[in-house]
Design an enzyme around this catalytic site. Structure first.
Site, mmCIF file in Angstrom:
data_model
loop_
_atom_site.group_PDB
_atom_site.id
_atom_site.type_symbol
_atom_site.label_atom_id
_atom_site.label_comp_id
_atom_site.label_asym_id
_atom_site.label_seq_id
_atom_site.Cartn_x
_atom_site.Cartn_y
_atom_site.Cartn_z
ATOM 1 C CG HIS A 1 4.876 5.117 -11.921
ATOM 2 N ND1 HIS A 1 5.390 6.236 -12.148
ATOM 3 C CD2 HIS A 1 5.125 4.359 -10.910
ATOM 4 C CE1 HIS A 1 5.823 6.539 -11.085
ATOM 5 N NE2 HIS A 1 5.893 5.316 -10.193
ATOM 6 C CG ASP B 1 3.026 -2.458 -8.320
ATOM 7 O OD1 ASP B 1 3.491 -1.739 -7.213
ATOM 8 O OD2 ASP B 1 2.370 -1.510 -9.059
HETATM 9 N N1 NVA Z 1 0.752 0.602 -8.404
HETATM 10 C C1 NVA Z 1 1.338 1.164 -7.207
HETATM 11 C C2 NVA Z 1 2.542 1.833 -7.714
HETATM 12 C C3 NVA Z 1 3.192 2.632 -6.727
HETATM 13 C C4 NVA Z 1 4.643 3.218 -7.026
HETATM 14 C C5 NVA Z 1 0.247 2.541 -6.891
HETATM 15 O O1 NVA Z 1 -0.140 3.138 -7.825
HETATM 16 O O2 NVA Z 1 0.115 2.707 -5.775
HETATM 17 N N1 CP Z 2 7.992 3.715 -7.279
HETATM 18 C C1 CP Z 2 7.407 4.946 -6.791
HETATM 19 O O1 CP Z 2 6.983 5.692 -7.464
HETATM 20 O O2 CP Z 2 7.566 5.254 -5.541
HETATM 21 P P1 CP Z 2 7.003 6.471 -4.533
HETATM 22 O O3 CP Z 2 5.307 6.093 -4.563
HETATM 23 O O4 CP Z 2 7.654 6.233 -3.397
HETATM 24 O O5 CP Z 2 7.083 7.630 -5.466
#
Ligand code: NVA
Ligand code: CP
Length: 305
Positions: free
Chosen positions: A129, A220
């Site tokens: 990310h 997270d």
């Molecule tokens: N680790 C989480 C981050 C969301 C922004 C996911 O991948 O769902």
């Molecule tokens: N943190 C983040 O990427 O949030 P969303 O899943 O809402 O885009």
């Protein structure tokens, strides 16, 4: 730099240049300084997973830069009916000036970039990310005035956030630590990358060990998007131990920040008490997605140097 696919691809100088540009973007917006450097350009935004922040910050950011963003849902576009990513890449390259994609496999994003003539930005995969972590680094530097020498600790799943945070922090001269249960370690490519940093990287089982001396605590969710069916198993592995709480915060350095990419599950990976005590930092982090991504778009799509 043609694309932003993962932080591992960027040099320390490139990361810092994005952060400096992001600071300028924030300053320009707050002081009403015109910065419509992408006038007439379009960004295709492909979403194969849910989103609030990523969608709104990219769309708003593109508008503020004078351009336009188009939302393409994986399900409703031909991608959902199996059109190859290689063809989608070549088609979007004929209409648009950039592509942002949120999907599952990192290889999808890499293939898209390989076949696209226009910049591709990773808006989250199972592996990484990068946009979020650029915003996190921006927020830390803003509050702490530097990155070099600070210790960033991640508590929880060795997921996309952990992978990108470890790489981003180490590249910027920070120390990085993660505490996770066995079987939930960061990706092996990330562990191989971190190995070169010696004692500046710690992989711990005990969150207390990782928290000692931290300047930034990050966590997270225990189950990411796409892992909904593993939720019960994951709760059993993380509950009661892998949580950012007062007890853990007491082991950190004075003035330690807390970051969370959001959405947060209160009383799971973070207590309500810690979340609310650090809400200003967490929502500044969310705001900084806008500024960091405007910097990335301007740099990649020809609106800044
Ligand atoms: N680790 C989480 C981050 C969301 C922004 C996911 O991948 O769902
Ligand atoms: N943190 C983040 O990427 O949030 P969303 O899943 O809402 O885009």
């Amino acid at each position: 730099m043609k694309d932003l696919l993962k932080l591992m691809d960027l040099s320390r100088e490139e990361i810092l240049h994005i952060l400096d540009t992001a600071d300028q973007m924030k300053y320009s917006l707050k002081h009403n300084i015109p910065h419509q450097v992408l006038a007439g350009k379009t960004l295709a935004m492909v979403f194969e997973k849910n989103s609030t922040r990523t969608r709104v910050s990219f769309e708003t950011g593109m508008y503020q830069l004078g351009g336009h963003a188009l939302f393409l849902s994986g399900k409703e576009s031909q991608i959902g009916r199996g059109e190859p990513i290689q063809d989608t890449a070549r088609v979007l390259s004929r209409y648009c000036d950039g592509i942002m994609i949120r999907t599952y496999g990192q290889e999808e994003v890499e293939t898209l970039a390989q076949y696209a003539d226009i910049p591709v930005i990773n808006g989250l995969t199972d592996f990484s990310h990068p946009c979020q972590v650029l915003a996190d680094l921006m927020t830390v530097r803003e509050k702490m005035t530097r990155l070099e020498g600070l210790k960033l600790t991640f508590i929880g799943d060795g997921n996309n956030m952990a992978n990108s945070l470890i790489v981003g922090a180490l590249k910027c001269g920070m120390k990085a630590a993660i505490a996770c249960p066995e079987g939930y370690e960061p990706d092996e490519k990330v562990l191989a990358f971190a190995k070169d940093f010696g004692a500046d990287f710690q992989l711990c089982r005990d969150p207390k060990e990782a928290a000692v001396g931290a300047d930034v605590m990050v966590t997270d969710v225990w189950a990411s998007m796409g892992q909904e069916e593993e939720r019960a198993k994951r709760v059993a592995a993380f509950a009661g131990v892998y949580q950012v709480n007062e007890e853990l915060m007491a082991l950190t350095n004075p003035g330690c920040m807390v970051q969370h990419c959001l959405p947060a599950h209160r009383e799971e990976e973070i207590t309500t008490q810690v979340f609310e005590a650090h809400a200003d930092e967490i929502f500044e982090e969310a705001e900084n997605r806008l500024h960091a991504q405007k910097a990335v778009m301007a740099l990649l799509m020809g609106g800044a140097q």
